[in-house]
Enzyme design. Structure first.
Site, mmCIF file in Angstrom:
data_model
loop_
_atom_site.group_PDB
_atom_site.id
_atom_site.type_symbol
_atom_site.label_atom_id
_atom_site.label_comp_id
_atom_site.label_asym_id
_atom_site.label_seq_id
_atom_site.Cartn_x
_atom_site.Cartn_y
_atom_site.Cartn_z
ATOM 1 N N ASP A 58 0.857 -1.178 0.000
ATOM 2 C CA ASP A 58 0.000 0.000 0.000
ATOM 3 C C ASP A 58 0.897 1.233 0.000
ATOM 4 O O ASP A 58 1.762 1.379 0.874
ATOM 5 C CB ASP A 58 -0.861 -0.032 1.287
ATOM 6 N N ASP B 257 -3.083 4.637 -2.172
ATOM 7 C CA ASP B 257 -4.118 5.209 -1.325
ATOM 8 C C ASP B 257 -4.576 6.576 -1.851
ATOM 9 O O ASP B 257 -3.730 7.440 -2.121
ATOM 10 C CB ASP B 257 -3.525 5.364 0.082
ATOM 11 N N GLU C 243 -6.551 3.898 -5.603
ATOM 12 C CA GLU C 243 -7.842 4.129 -4.956
ATOM 13 C C GLU C 243 -8.349 5.495 -5.426
ATOM 14 O O GLU C 243 -7.627 6.488 -5.311
ATOM 15 C CB GLU C 243 -7.681 4.114 -3.432
ATOM 16 N N HIS D 191 -11.193 -3.253 3.499
ATOM 17 C CA HIS D 191 -11.044 -2.879 4.915
ATOM 18 C C HIS D 191 -11.809 -1.609 5.276
ATOM 19 O O HIS D 191 -11.858 -1.236 6.442
ATOM 20 C CB HIS D 191 -9.552 -2.700 5.229
ATOM 21 N N ASP D 192 -12.386 -0.919 4.283
ATOM 22 C CA ASP D 192 -13.145 0.307 4.545
ATOM 23 C C ASP D 192 -14.646 0.112 4.369
ATOM 24 O O ASP D 192 -15.406 1.073 4.504
ATOM 25 C CB ASP D 192 -12.730 1.405 3.545
HETATM 26 C C1 NOJ Z 1 -8.174 5.130 2.195
HETATM 27 C C2 NOJ Z 1 -7.840 3.936 3.028
HETATM 28 O O1 NOJ Z 1 -8.323 2.786 2.400
HETATM 29 C C3 NOJ Z 1 -8.446 4.190 4.382
HETATM 30 O O2 NOJ Z 1 -8.401 3.047 5.207
HETATM 31 C C4 NOJ Z 1 -7.737 5.355 5.007
HETATM 32 O O3 NOJ Z 1 -8.379 5.702 6.211
HETATM 33 C C5 NOJ Z 1 -7.746 6.591 4.102
HETATM 34 N N1 NOJ Z 1 -7.498 6.273 2.724
HETATM 35 C C6 NOJ Z 1 -6.692 7.566 4.521
HETATM 36 O O4 NOJ Z 1 -5.424 7.075 4.257
#
Ligand code: NOJ
Length: 559
Positions: A98, A199, A256, A329-330
């Site tokens: 990541d 990210d 992302e 994970h989000d």
């Molecule tokens: C996206 C990540 O997937 C998330 O887990 C994170 O809190 C935010 N970006 C900030 O880095």
């Protein structure tokens, strides 16, 4: 048909903190991942994406990095990482790290220098602005609630943080920042890693002048999104990164990219554009939000989900490449969100897997998805761990926008903690995740839902995933075929075709607990299409197909 290994791969995402603990401190670690490489190889995946493993004070569980060239204490050492990389490669597994470079931790050396004085050589590594009449430079809110600006007494200025105040945004306009990022990328790539998940990479370029955003109804903040998403220089920076770094290695990249349209994605992933291989869109994750506001009871609407996914399938076909995911994970667990995690738990977990893996793109499996892990019920805000949930709860319940009871219900439905409960390996204490005290609640359903149990059951979700992944290796049409949606308006059926040369697939999924009947396109019947996979006992093909609750079937026809 431009063949690439990263198109043919299946990615498995690991949230290291919750995957497997090898030393009994209650926190997953690199040793734990090493101990599960046999399991992952057997599953059949090709690439492991590790959420951040770098040194971090853990304000946002590793997404706040204080040293990009070292490992988080709880996770192990650089030697452990080297061992993991070498052993993963022996197991035919690639490693994707990541890359979190929209922001650092406020405990990173660069930021500590930067905040020390206005003439420090690191000052311009971050975004500093003067306040306006005792207020922040503008009205932007942050992703984790509150203002996106934090006042720093030392120099009487504010710094920008699109996430928590311990995650200051880097200033990508500064060439030195970009050099630093390219250097650290090379440092890891030279070790032999196989790619980066980047990210919030579409947030690295902000509109100059930092104008106020349109007021958000019911809030004292303004909408920052038009000024920070897919900003003016983002493609220029990514092309520079590609020419300087990525193009020198045979690696996989996925960015992302929230708030990104298909048109934007064509630029990020276009085969001729030298930027990224693919992006994570969020459009399908928004089908149960209220105009982009995530804290609501709204249920996903299937016609809307089909519309969004189809737009991406058709829009990128032959131009760029899709990533395929329904949880990470989000996000909440996909079987709880899009399936039925009660009576039809097993059927719906398998159906969703079929529906996703048969689309065009690279599929991502989030740890525990392959055994149908479900959302967790948290009873009060004290039980929550995630900074986004905790801050949102404070903000919305204190300004009266949402009651405490409603907010807890929304958190249980949509919160990120759902994804972060420890991996369920077996039915021993703590689901076999740790011999110590787990850092976060283990889902009490682990005696029923765990890897050991499913390994033994030929009809398990786990064994179904293995079958599905194997199919991808056997049939190029699953990777390269083009996509066509059938029955777009159907409320509960998601049916599509894939086409490659003289071959076709018919994918039919029932998203409900009601049986439904569909007409099968004649050529599949005439050519006696064969069933490739299904989550119910075999059914032959005829003009009418009746799909049982959450049934999924894939037929293959070759002329
Ligand atoms: C996206 C990540 O997937 C998330 O887990 C994170 O809190 C935010 N970006 C900030 O880095």
């Amino acid at each position: 048909m431009d063949k690439k290994w990263w198109k043919e791969s299946v990615v498995y995402q690991i949230y290291p903190r919750s995957f497997c603990d090898s030393n009994g401190d209650g926190i997953g670690d690199l040793g734990g991942i090493i101990s599960k490489l046999d399991y992952l190889e057997e599953l059949g995946v090709d690439v492991l994406w590790l959420c951040p493993i770098y040194k971090s004070p853990n304000d946002d569980n590793g997404y706040d990095i204080s040293d990009y060239r070292d490992i988080m204490d709880e996770f192990g050492t650089l030697d452990d990482f080297d061992e993991l990389l070498a052993k993963a490669h022996e197991h035919h597994l690639k490693i994707m790290l990541d890359l979190v470079v929209n922001h650092t931790s406020d405990e990173h050396k660069w930021f500590m220098e930067s905040r020390s004085s206005e003439d420090n050589s690191y000052r311009n590594y971050y975004i500093w602005e003067k306040g306006k009449d005792g207020n922040p430079p503008n009205n932007w809110d942050s992703n984790f609630s509150g203002s996106a600006w934090e006042y720093d007494e030392n120099t009487d200025m504010y710094y920008l943080h699109l996430f928590s105040k311990k995650q200051p945004d880097l200033n990508w306009r500064n060439e030195k920042v970009r050099e630093e990022v390219y250097d650290l990328m090379k440092w890891w790539l030279d070790k032999g890693i196989d790619g980066f998940r980047m990210d919030v990479i579409n947030m690295i370029s902000k509109v100059k002048g930092y104008p106020d955003g349109k007021p958000i109804p019911g809030s004292k903040y303004g909408d920052r999104l038009p000024f920070v998403m897919n900003g003016p220089h983002v493609h220029e920076y990514l092309q520079e990164m590609n020419h300087r770094v990525l193009s020198k290695y045979d690696v996989m990249t996925v960015g992302e990219a929230p708030c990104t349209s298909v048109e934007d994605a064509k630029k990020y992933t276009g085969f001729e554009r030298d930027e990224l291989n693919m992006v994570f869109t969020f459009e399908h994750m928004d089908v149960d939000s209220d105009n982009g506001f995530k804290w609501t009871d709204k249920k996903p609407d299937l016609p809307e989900l089909k519309k969004v996914l189809s737009k991406w399938q058709i829009g990128l076909d032959g131009v760029g490449w899709n990533s395929l995911y329904m949880n990470n994970h989000d996000q909440p667990r996909m079987v709880s969100r899009f399936g039925n995690d009660g009576k039809y738990w097993k059927e719906s977990a398998k159906m969703l897997a079929v529906c996703l893996h048969m689309l065009q793109g690279t599929p991502y499996i989030y740890q525990g998805e392959e055994i149908g892990m479900k959302n967790i019920t948290l009873h009060s805000i004290e039980e929550c761990n995630d900074i986004e949930e905790i801050n949102a709860y404070k903000e919305y319940t204190s300004d009266g926008r949402i009651s405490q009871e409603d907010m807890m219900r929304y958190i249980n439905r949509k919160g990120r903690d759902n994804a972060r409960t420890p991996m369920q390996w077996d039915d021993t204490v703590n689901a076999g995740f740790t011999s110590g005290t787990p850092w976060f609640i283990v889902n009490p359903n682990y005696k029923e839902i765990n890897v050991a149990k499913q390994e033994k059951d030929p009809d398990s979700i786990l064994n179904f995933y293995k079958q599905l992944i194997r199919l991808r290796k056997e049939y190029p049409i699953i990777v390269y075929g083009s996509y066509k949606l059938l029955y777009p308006e159907h409320k509960t059926a998601f049916v599509y075709e894939r086409v490659l040369e003289n071959k076709k697939l018919l994918v039919a999924c029932n998203f409900s607990e009601e049986e439904l009947e569909l007409e099968v396109p004649a050529e599949f019947v005439q050519n006696s299409a064969k069933l490739l996979i299904s989550n119910y006992p075999e059914a032959g093909i005829s003009e009418k197909m009746s799909l049982r609750p959450y049934e999924a079937r894939v037929y293959r026809m070759a002329k």
